[in-house]
Design an enzyme around this catalytic site. Structure first.
Site, PDB file in Angstrom:
ATOM      1  N   ALA A   1      79.727  29.409  12.095  1.00 55.51           N
ATOM      2  CA  ALA A   1      79.516  28.517  13.229  1.00 55.51           C
ATOM      3  C   ALA A   1      78.096  27.954  13.178  1.00 55.51           C
ATOM      4  CB  ALA A   1      79.743  29.276  14.539  1.00 55.51           C
TER       5      ALA A   1
ATOM      6  N   GLY B   1      82.959  31.987  11.392  1.00 55.40           N
ATOM      7  CA  GLY B   1      83.939  31.038  11.893  1.00 55.40           C
ATOM      8  C   GLY B   1      84.751  30.390  10.794  1.00 55.40           C
TER       9      GLY B   1
ATOM     10  N   GLU C   1      87.472  32.761  10.049  1.00 55.98           N
ATOM     11  CA  GLU C   1      88.393  32.729  11.176  1.00 55.98           C
ATOM     12  C   GLU C   1      89.274  31.476  11.131  1.00 55.98           C
ATOM     13  OE1 GLU C   1      86.155  35.069  14.748  1.00 55.98           O
ATOM     14  OE2 GLU C   1      85.154  33.265  14.000  1.00 55.98           O
TER      15      GLU C   1
END
Length: 297
Positions: free
Chosen positions: A105, A148, A151
């Site tokens: 992220a 992220g 993910e």
């Protein structure tokens, strides 16, 4: 801290340094196709395949290793929605650039957020748009898929990786934990022990290790990765789109339901296919030894 952990942390801080959302020129595409839909700043959106039946989304912030800022994720959601509504598209491929699928992220974007802001605004709630898509989504992962990025890959239905790919959840090194499914999806896929090791140490695993653990289905040389993912998308898109949605729903239910409940759902969906024209066409084509002509009805 291990050398591996230090390298992971260094990569994440490299991403966060100057990682404000800013448009960058497109790079690392094996070939170009006509752009579709609205104009995007942080992603490249196209249709690929001989019949233009595969939606293609490329994360496009290579200077910051495709750090996932909020605007980028909103654009991914918009692109996914447009492909979901496009009757010609039967599958979607999401990929990154040469060095990274997404290295995490955007740390600078979130570092000053407060608990009140995160909780009241339900921070990251829209990031799982990819997981809610009914059409199959394939992640083509090259380079870093960390935090992220890992993910996002796990939100997809199939993960193809290059032999240079690396996966990990290094949030612990930044004083936080995964917040977009890392603790939940990873444990369901690779098991508690490996998930705990990755989440608690911040270590990474290679593409081959990820394949052995069940996180990745196939590994390819980097120069073949995207083409192979698109080919897979074409094969999927060649089947009945209606029945494909049913099949995806049934498999995903295995992660949410007990075996007895999952079997009941599978049976209901199986019976439902007998109300479709495509089931009738598929079986007739098999008996008549010809190729099926599905109409998605």
């Amino acid at each position: 801290m291990s050398l591996l952990c230090r390298r992971t942390l260094t990569a994440l801080w490299h991403v966060s340094a100057g990682a404000r959302c800013a448009p960058v020129p497109a790079t690392f595409t094996t070939r170009w196709y006509a752009a579709v839909g609205p104009q995007y700043q942080y992603i490249v959106v196209e249709k690929r395949g001989e019949k233009q039946c595969v939606g293609f989304i490329q994360l496009n912030r290579p200077k910051v290793l495709n750090a996932l800022c909020d605007s980028l994720m909103r654009e991914v959601g918009q692109a996914v929605d447009s492909f979901e509504e496009d009757p010609a598209v039967g599958a979607i491929v999401i990929t990154g650039t040469e060095k990274a699928f997404a290295a995490g992220a955007d740390i600078k974007e979130m570092q000053n957020r407060t608990f009140q802001e995160c909780y009241s605004g339900n921070f990251l709630s829209h990031w799982d748009k990819v997981a809610r898509v009914r059409k199959p989504v394939i992640a083509a992962v090259n380079g870093y898929a960390l935090g992220g990025g890992c993910e996002l890959a796990m939100m997809c239905d199939i993960i193809y990786a290059s032999d240079k790919a690396q996966f990990g959840q290094p949030e612990i090194l930044l004083g936080t934990i995964p917040g977009a499914g890392g603790t939940q999806r990873l444990a369901k896929v690779v098991g508690k022990s490996l998930a705990m090791e990755l989440v608690l140490t911040g270590d990474r695993i290679s593409a081959e290790e990820a394949k052995q653990a069940g996180l990745v289905s196939k590994v390819f040389p980097a120069d073949r990765l995207v083409d192979e993912a698109v080919k897979c998308g074409e094969r999927i898109a060649g089947n009945s789109k209606l029945v494909t949605i049913m099949a995806k729903e049934a498999v995903n239910a295995a992660y949410e339901l007990t075996l007895a409940e999952g079997l009941r759902l599978e049976k209901r969906l199986f019976h439902s296919t007998f109300a479709t024209d495509d089931r009738r066409e598929g079986m007739s084509a098999f008996v008549e030894k010809r190729k099926a002509n599905f109409t998605d009805k």
